[in-house]
Every structure is written in structure tokens, then in C-alpha cells.
Enzyme design. Structure first.
Site, PDB file in Angstrom:
ATOM      1  N   CYS A  66       0.856  -1.194   0.000  1.00 15.47           N
ATOM      2  CA  CYS A  66       0.000   0.000   0.000  1.00 15.47           C
ATOM      3  C   CYS A  66       0.887   1.238   0.000  1.00 15.47           C
ATOM      4  O   CYS A  66       2.110   1.150   0.028  1.00 15.47           O
ATOM      5  CB  CYS A  66      -0.922   0.012   1.213  1.00 15.47           C
ATOM      6  SG  CYS A  66      -0.059   0.318   2.768  1.00 15.47           S
ATOM      7  N   CYS A 121       3.512   1.693   2.632  1.00 16.17           N
ATOM      8  CA  CYS A 121       4.765   0.976   2.338  1.00 16.17           C
ATOM      9  C   CYS A 121       5.682   1.839   1.468  1.00 16.17           C
ATOM     10  O   CYS A 121       6.869   2.014   1.765  1.00 16.17           O
ATOM     11  CB  CYS A 121       4.480  -0.329   1.592  1.00 16.17           C
ATOM     12  SG  CYS A 121       3.466  -1.506   2.473  1.00 16.17           S
ATOM     13  N   ASP A 181       5.418  29.456 -31.376  1.00 16.88           N
ATOM     14  CA  ASP A 181       6.403  29.803 -32.397  1.00 16.88           C
ATOM     15  C   ASP A 181       5.676  29.737 -33.745  1.00 16.88           C
ATOM     16  O   ASP A 181       4.722  28.978 -33.899  1.00 16.88           O
ATOM     17  CB  ASP A 181       7.543  28.783 -32.344  1.00 16.88           C
ATOM     18  CG  ASP A 181       8.513  28.970 -33.496  1.00 16.88           C
ATOM     19  OD1 ASP A 181       8.935  30.112 -33.733  1.00 16.88           O
ATOM     20  OD2 ASP A 181       8.819  27.969 -34.166  1.00 16.88           O
ATOM     21  N   ASP A 220       9.492  24.230 -31.929  1.00 13.55           N
ATOM     22  CA  ASP A 220      10.047  23.050 -32.601  1.00 13.55           C
ATOM     23  C   ASP A 220      11.159  22.388 -31.803  1.00 13.55           C
ATOM     24  O   ASP A 220      11.697  21.374 -32.211  1.00 13.55           O
ATOM     25  CB  ASP A 220      10.525  23.394 -34.014  1.00 13.55           C
ATOM     26  CG  ASP A 220      11.635  24.432 -34.016  1.00 13.55           C
ATOM     27  OD1 ASP A 220      12.236  24.670 -32.946  1.00 13.55           O
ATOM     28  OD2 ASP A 220      11.904  25.011 -35.083  1.00 13.55           O
ATOM     29  N   ASP A 273      13.961  27.100 -30.218  1.00  8.63           N
ATOM     30  CA  ASP A 273      13.064  27.532 -29.140  1.00  8.63           C
ATOM     31  C   ASP A 273      13.439  26.929 -27.785  1.00  8.63           C
ATOM     32  O   ASP A 273      12.703  27.102 -26.812  1.00  8.63           O
ATOM     33  CB  ASP A 273      11.618  27.129 -29.472  1.00  8.63           C
ATOM     34  CG  ASP A 273      11.127  27.781 -30.748  1.00  8.63           C
ATOM     35  OD1 ASP A 273      11.336  28.989 -30.917  1.00  8.63           O
ATOM     36  OD2 ASP A 273      10.545  27.064 -31.582  1.00  8.63           O
TER      37      ASP A 273
END
Length: 846
Positions: A12, A15, A444, A643, A647
Site C-alpha cells: 500500500c 509501504c 512559435d 520546434d 526555441d
């Protein structure tokens, strides 16, 4: 150092929280991420300060097991091993559950059947047989406890290590019920020995053996259902792994040799035939192909590939034959990178998960404390020990840290998997969560809104000049140039079927244009400055050129022997989906800003064409990052779509960087979300998917908190004095199991996620849909086909259908179907005949 570990023994979120806490205490460890769903852990640490052995030791000290995951192990083998382990565990759990239910049914009949008037064997009836009645329940309970001993082993082990978990709650609850019931046996024996029948009967009626057995069985049922549901959350990764072909056909020693795909070497020549999967990434050396890249990019239309084009592993060559040079193999292929990104995203934590993690870390100790207080308070208030104990046990077993722990990771894993299926790679839970907060999108222009390469937009001829003459002279001259505008003109002329000659005496004038001799005529191609310098009269065409320039197009005048022949306007065309994408963004309440290095005039033309509210032109790559930062300082949450190369600074600066048209390492490194195809609509999908996932997580957390907020007081008996409500331990364990299953099933709803614009179109999965396109009717149909056995079969059917005019087809071996788009002129009979002629049977067309 960044290393991945397999972790065993976690049941769980308490843990996983304890493992995370234990490892983070190791000197030199910087960051720990534990994935409960995949039973794995990623640790970043200083390799000079610590090592893998110290990390494994810390996990073992916490009461769990760990081992280093082999980073070089092929993804396919790792997935197969995981599937084998999962299948084996599921088989064991199913066996355990089956026998538990068998014993529980008999136990419940004996312990509670008499209350319903059901017949019991005479040996179990009467005061004189009370001990037999009780011992029978004991011996039916013991096998169930033995079958489910894992809860005791893990639960008490975790308790002794100071890290109680869900197994601890189950183990303590069932043990308390069992021990109390055994103590009642001694009371019965003592009372019967003294002839006190009433006391013995009362003890017999206060046995909780069926509660101990029911708790274990119901929790196991819940765990089994939960594991089956959780396995579905990683379906996307399994599907991705299965895409990779098992074998490859390579040229070795001048001969075609079939080898396992993972043995292909860099630089080897790989042969790909029709219908075959492409085993690795590479470049085509010889031949052509029609490649279905839908598995990687999500794009359903096959792409034509020729010499020099890149092809990606796990895509399928639908038609054609080619040889390729392998340049990326194994873990370096695009498919492997996608699998790694999806796995990392599924295992990462969103900020919203921190709340659940903090609560889970202290949840179990708090629940145990509440259970003890519940027993003490009821005893002090004068209630019977039996009532007090039942309330305490109910508190233990109704509490569910699993629901809290599963709320976030299941939604993130299913969401990122769904994104991957649509060609959208989300690198982390954090970026997924941040995307839903975005209020401003910066785009862009080149390569994002536009195609990224120039194309001829308009051709204007002077009186008496034909288009063929103008294009022939212009293309013949421009063929000698390497300028992108020249390439656009040559490509346009070739597509128009115009004959292109060889130019001589070619010369380029900087800032003006080019000149040369074509078929004995001196041809000029350039701007107005060149025409003025060469004394060429424009004959009023400059006014038309001015209009084209206002539309953002670059105009080239073409002249021959000092006479103007006409002009060609070249532009970077806007992508077909850009206008729809920007419209969708605005409808979502996002402010759209276009950043471009182009001239103001070109930028304004794009703005006018697409209706973008804000444009910033003539921006250098390094200035894009500054513009994004300025928007953030104004209080906006910014997504940058670019792209991924020029950028990169802006992508890294933005709250969410989205790389469009990915395929470069720079894009993957600098962006938070990677779009595998150059479609701006995928950026819309990414934001909408983020919103859907966060909404799902909030639903899950609300359910988990609400369930525990109501369930624990109910189990503790808070409502008993007023409403006489008491929750039995059996119903508590059933509710606890259901809560975990509910959370996982709610997350699985994300598998059906569709972006808003696709819903408007009726969705991709519609078998038959009609749409008007360029004035003609097109139909989407599904052809059910029998007889296809392998990829060669699908290749033949694919080739047969795509050979028909007006038909675009994609064939699925798994679905035994072909998905075709046809125009109104193609009949069902023609489709059926094409498939039958290829050697297969058509069972239906929808």
C-alpha cells in the site's frame, strides 16, 4: 547517478512512503521516487557518497526487498519477465482466493445459518454440543488464515520495523477477532466443566471466527480485483513494447539473413518488405515505401518514404520495398525512448500527490491509535468487551490507505498512457499537473503554426506569357541555387509537369536575386531592387506585388532579355489544423500569443489569417525566453509550443514546454511534453488531457478522504448512541476493498479520453461516418476480413485496397479488419473484390 530498482513486499501507499523515507535518509541520496504500481524505485544520488548496495540495505532495513534493475536489459525481455511474475502472482492469488471462499462459505453456514433457520447437522446442535460447534468454526478458520498468512508476515514485520501498513491493519484486525474467539473457547470449557450452561452458551454466541475469516477473504477479493484493474493501467507500455518486430532481415556477407531484432548492429543494411515492421531506426538507402507511423505519431495516414528519408522502428511498411541503414538500435531507438518516457511519467509524482503521501505516511499509526482509543472509550462507558472489540476491529479494517495511495499514480499512469497512444509524450506527473493551470499559450510561427518550409503561393504572368513558360525559365534558373525559395519554385514546377532545362553562367547577387542563361535567354529572378538595377520595367505589376507582400508572401520577379515575364509569390503555408487549434485554445479560455523572428508584415498577415489576438514579431531566439519570462512576471502560467531547437531556451523557461514535431534529442531534453507529429491540435489535446487527469485525481482523492472521514467514525460507533448504527468488521473489510477498486476503476475511465474537437467530429472510432470534403462525399468504412495470418497478409490486403482510386486503407491483423476512407464513387462490391482477389474472405462491410 540515476538508478532504477525493483522493490518487493510493498502492499500500500504507507509501504511506498516508508521505503521513500528510508532511502532518502541515506547520505548522498538527492531524490527518491517509489512507484507502487510497478513495484519500482528511481533514485538519484552522488556516486561518490553512496552506492546501490547502501540503498538496497536501507530498503531491507525498512522491511522490504530491493534489487538493481538492469538498465541494459531489452525492454521486451523486461516486460515479458514482469508479465510472467504478474501472471504467476495472479495465479497464486486466485488459488488462495478460491480455497478461502470454499472454507468461508462452510464457516458462514455453520456460524450464522441457524439464525436464518437453515438446517444444521445434529452434532452441532444443542447445549451439549456447543464445544463441537465452536471447534468446527476454529478448524474452518485456520486454513483461511494459513492461506492468507502473507498479511501476517508482511503486516507484523512492518509493525516491528516501525512502519505499519495496510497489511498491518488487516493482520491486527483478524488476529484480534481470532484471539478473542479462542479466549471464548476457554471460557466455554471452563463454564461447561462447572456445569454453567448459560455462561457457556453466551461465550458460544460471542465468537468472531467468521469475522476473522471474512476480513481476510474480502480483502483478498479486493486485492485480486485491484491487481487485475492495476494491470490494465500499464496496457499502453505493454502495447508499445509489443510493437517492436521480433526479427529483422539484414544483409550479411552479401546474403539476406534473418536475425533477432535486438542483434542488429549500427551501420548494418536492413531489408524491409511489404507488410513488415521496421525493426530499428535508420535512413533509406534504396527503394521506396508507404510507412504506417500511427504507432509512434498517432497519424493514421501512411507516409511515402524515399531514399534519404528517416524511418522509425516499430512502424510498418504497408507497401513497397526498401533497404535502410540502421543508425539507432536497442535503447537508442525512438520506441525505446518513448517507453522510457511513459514509464518515468507513470512513476513520477505530481505536486497534488504530496498531500496524499504525507497523509499515507502517518495514516496507519493514527488508525491503530483510534482503534485502541475506541476500545478503551467503549469499555469505560460500560459497553461489553465484545462490543468494544468489534468496534476496534471495524476501525482497523475499514481504514484504507490504499485508496489514498492509488488516487494519484493510477490516474497519472492511465493518462500518460492514453497520451502516448495519441502521440503525446508527457515526461512527468509535475508537467501533467502544471498543464491544467496554463492560461497563456505562446506559439512559435515557423514549423509550429506554419509548415516550416516555403511553397509557391501564387503565380502571376505578364500579358502574352504562359504559366508553363514562366515556370520553366524560373525553375531552370533556380535549380542551380540552394536557397529555400528556389527549392520551392523547382518543386512546384516539377509537380506541375513543366520541363526544366540546364542553366549556364549562373550568378547570385547578394540581397537581390540570381541570373543566368537558359535556352539562349538571359533570365533574372529577384526582387524589385534587382529589376531596377537591370532596368526592367515592372509594367504596373508592382502594385499586385505590394498586395501579395501585405499577405506575408515573398515576391520574386522573373524577367528574360530585359522583359518582365511575371512574378512568383512564395510563402511558408499555414498548416491545415492551425486555425482550428487556435480557435480551440481560445474556446478553452487560453490567451494565444505568436512569437516569430519574421518581419512585422509577415506576422500581421498570419495574425489576420488565423485571428490570433496578440503577435510579437522580429524576435531573436534568445529574446523568446525573455518574452516568456515577462508573461510569467505578469502572473500568467505559460505554455510554450515550439520546434524544440531554436526555441529550447523558451521551452525550458515556460511553465510547460511543448515540443512539436519532435524527433530531436534537443526537443526531448528541453520540453516537458513532446508531440510526436507536427500538429498543433495535439497541443490542445495535451492541455485537455491534463485537465481530465487532474479532475480524475481530485475525484479519487475526494472519494478516498470522504470514505475514511465517514467510515472510521461509523466503525468506531460514533453514531451508535444516536442512531444505533454499529458497523461489523465484515462489512468494514468489504467497504475497504471496494474503495481501492473504485479508485482504480475511476482512473481507468481515462482510457476513453477524447479531446473536445474530436468529440465534435464524432470521434475516431466511429465505424461509418460521412463528411463533406472539398465538395465531394467521403465515407469511412470497416471491412471485416478472414484468412489473414501474418504481416505479409495484411501487406497484400493493404496494397490491394490502396491500389483503388479514391481509397485510403489501414489494415489491422489484430482486429482482422481494414479501416478505409473512400469517396462516393467506390462501391462496397469493388472493395470486396479487391480483398477477394488478394486471396482473402470478406465477412462484412460496415
Amino acid at each position: 547517478m540515476k538508478q532504477k530498482f525493483d522493490v518487493t513486499g510493498m502492499s500500500c501507499s504507507a509501504c511506498s512512503a516508508h521505503v521513500e523515507k528510508a532511502v532518502s535518509r541515506v547520505p548522498g541520496v538527492d531524490q527518491v521516487q517509489v512507484n507502487l504500481l510497478q513495484n519500482s524505485m528511481v533514485v538519484e544520488y552522488e556516486d561518490e557518497a553512496t552506492d546501490a548496495a547502501a540503498i538496497i540495505h536501507a530498503v531491507e532495513d525498512a522491511g522490504y526487498g530491493a534489487s538493481v534493475k538492469d538498465a541494459h536489459e531489452p525492454a521486451k525481455k523486461a516486460e515479458n519477465d514482469l508479465q510472467k511474475r504478474t501472471a504467476e502472482e495472479a495465479k497464486k492469488m486466485k488459488h488462495r482466493l478460491g480455497w478461502s471462499i470454499v472454507f468461508l462459505i462452510v464457516l458462514m453456514y455453520i456460524s450464522m445459518g441457524h439464525m436464518l433457520g437453515w438446517p444444521l447437522p445434529s452434532i452441532l446442535l444443542g447445549h451439549e454440543n456447543m464445544m463441537i460447534f465452536a471447534l468446527t468454526q476454529l478448524f474452518l478458520t485456520l486454513p483461511i488464515m494459513y492461506l492468507n498468512r502473507k498479511y501476517y508476515e508482511n503486516g507484523f514485520k512492518s509493525l516491528f520495523h516501525g512502519a505499519p501498513n495496510m497489511d498491518t491493519l488487516v493482520a491486527m484486525g483478524s488476529t484480534a477477532a481470532f484471539v478473542y474467539s479462542v479466549s471464548r473457547l476457554y471460557v466455554m470449557g471452563y463454564a461447561m466443566g462447572r456445569g454453567e450452561t448459560d455462561m457457556a452458551h453466551m461465550a458460544a454466541m460471542n465468537l468472531y471466527f467468521e469475522s476473522a475469516a471474512m476480513i481476510l477473504t474480502l480483502v483478498t477479493i479486493g486485492k485480486y480485483m485491484e491487481s487485475r484493474s492495476k494491470n490494465r493501467t500499464s496496457d499502453a507500455i505493454t502495447k508499445l513494447v509489443d510493437l517492436a518486430p521480433k526479427t529483422a532481415l539484414v544483409v550479411r556477407n552479401g546474403r539476406e539473413t534473418e536475425i533477432p531484432a535486438d542483434q542488429v548492429q549500427v551501420g548494418e543494411t536492413v531489408i524491409v518488405k511489404p507488410g513488415q515492421g521496421i525493426p530499428v531506426d535508420g535512413v533509406i538507402l534504396e527503394g521506396t515505401g508507404t510507412v504506417d507511423e500511427s504507432a509512434i505519431t498517432g497519424e493514421s495516414i501512411p507516409v511515402e518514404k524515399k531514399v534519404g528519408d528517416r524511418v522509425t522502428g516499430a512502424t510498418v511498411n504497408r507497401a513497397g520495398y526498401f533497404q535502410m541503414k540502421a543508425d539507432r538500435i536497442g535503447e537508442d531507438t525512438t520506441l525505446s525512448q518513448i517507453i522510457r518516457l511513459v514509464e518515468e511519467a507513470g512513476g513520477s509524482k505530481a505536486p497534488i500527490a504530496k498531500l496524499a503521501d504525507k497523509v499515507s505516511g502517518i495514516f496507519v499509526p493514527v488508525v491503530i491509535t483510534i482503534a485502541v482509543i475506541t476500545i478503551i472509550v467503549w469499555l469505560l462507558s460500560g459497553a461489553t468487551f465484545s462490543f468494544a472489540l468489534a468496534s476496534g476491529i471495524a476501525v482497523l479494517v475499514i481504514s484504507c490507505p490504499c485508496a489514498l495511495g492509488l488516487a494519484t499514480p493510477t490516474a497519472i499512469m492511465v493518462g500518460t498512457g492514453r497520451g502516448a497512444e495519441q502521440g503525446i509524450l508527457i515526461k512527468s506527473g509535475e508537467s501533467l499537473e502544471t498543464a491544467h493551470l496554463v492560461d497563456t499559450v505562446v506559439l512559435d510561427k515557423t514549423g509550429t503554426i506554419t509548415e516550416g518550409h516555403p511553397a509557391v503561393a501564387a503565380v502571376r504572368m505578364a500579358p502574352g506569357v504562359t504559366e508553363a513558360e514562366l515556370l520553366g525559365l524560373a525553375a531552370s534558373l533556380e535549380k542551380a541555387s540552394e536557397h529555400p525559395l528556389a527549392e520551392a519554385i523547382v518543386r512546384y514546377a516539377e509537380e506541375a509537369g513543366v520541363e526544366v532545362s540546364q542553366a549556364t553562367e549562373f550568378a547570385a547577387e547578394a540581397g537581390q536575386g540570381v541570373s543566368g542563361m537558359v535556352s539562349g535567354r538571359k533570365v533574372l529572378a529577384g526582387n524589385q531592387k534587382m529589376m531596377d538595377a537591370q532596368k526592367v520595367t515592372l509594367d504596373g505589376m508592382d502594385a499586385e506585388a505590394g498586395k501579395l507582400s501585405e499577405e506575408g508572401r515573398t515576391v520574386l520577379y522573373i524577367a528574360a532579355n530585359q522583359k518582365l515575364l511575371g512574378m512568383i509569390a512564395v510563402a511558408d503555408p499555414v498548416k491545415k489544423t492551425s486555425a482550428e487549434a487556435i480557435r480551440e485554445m481560445e474556446q478553452m479560455g487560453l490567451d494565444v500569443v505568436m512569437l516569430t523572428g519574421d518581419h512585422e508584415k509577415t506576422a500581421r498577415a498570419i495574425q489576420k489569417q488565423l485571428g490570433i489576438s496578440r503577435v510579437i514579431a522580429q524576435v531573436l531566439p534568445q529574446d523568446k525566453e525573455r518574452e516568456v519570462r515577462r508573461l510569467q512576471e505578469e502572473g500568467h502560467k505559460v505554455a510554450m509550443v515550439g520546434d524544440g531547437i531554436n526555441d529550447a531556451p523558451a521551452l525550458a523557461r515556460a511553465d510547460v514546454g511543448i515540443a512539436i514535431g519532435a524527433g530531436t534529442d534537443v526537443a526531448i531534453e528541453s520540453a516537458d511534453i513532446v508531440l510526436m507529429k507536427s500538429d498543433l491540435l495535439d497541443a490542445v489535446t495535451a492541455v485537455q488531457l491534463s485537465r481530465a487527469v487532474i479532475r480524475n485525481i481530485k475525484e479519487n482523492l475526494f472519494w478516498a478522504f470522504c470514505y475514511n472521514a465517514i467510515g472510521i467514525p461509523l466503525a468506531a460507533g460514533v453514531f451508535y448512541p444516536l442512531l444505533n448504527w454499529q458497523l461489523s468488521p465484515m462489512f468494514g473489510s468489504a467497504a475497504m476493498s471496494f474503495s481501492s477498486v473504485f479508485v482504480v476503476c475511476n482512473a481507468l475511465r481515462l482510457k476513453g479520453f477524447q479531446p473536445g474537437f474530436r468529440k465534435k467530429r464524432g470521434g475516431k472510432t466511429t465505424a461509418v461516418s460521412a463528411e463533406k470534403k472539398k465538395g465531394e462525399l467521403t465515407m469511412k468504412k470497416t471491412i471485416k476480413i478472414e484468412g489473414m495470418m501474418c504481416s505479409h497478409c495484411t501487406g497484400r490486403v493493404d496494397k490491394a485496397l490502396n491500389a483503388l482510386d479514391g481509397v485510403t486503407a489501414t489494415v489491422s491483423l489484430e482486429d482482422k479488419a481494414a479501416y478505409v476512407t473512400v469517396d462516393g464513387a467506390v462501391t462496397d462490391e469493388e472493395l470486396k473484390k479487391a480483398v477477394v482477389d488478394a486471396g482473402y474472405e470478406v465477412t462484412g462491410i460496415e
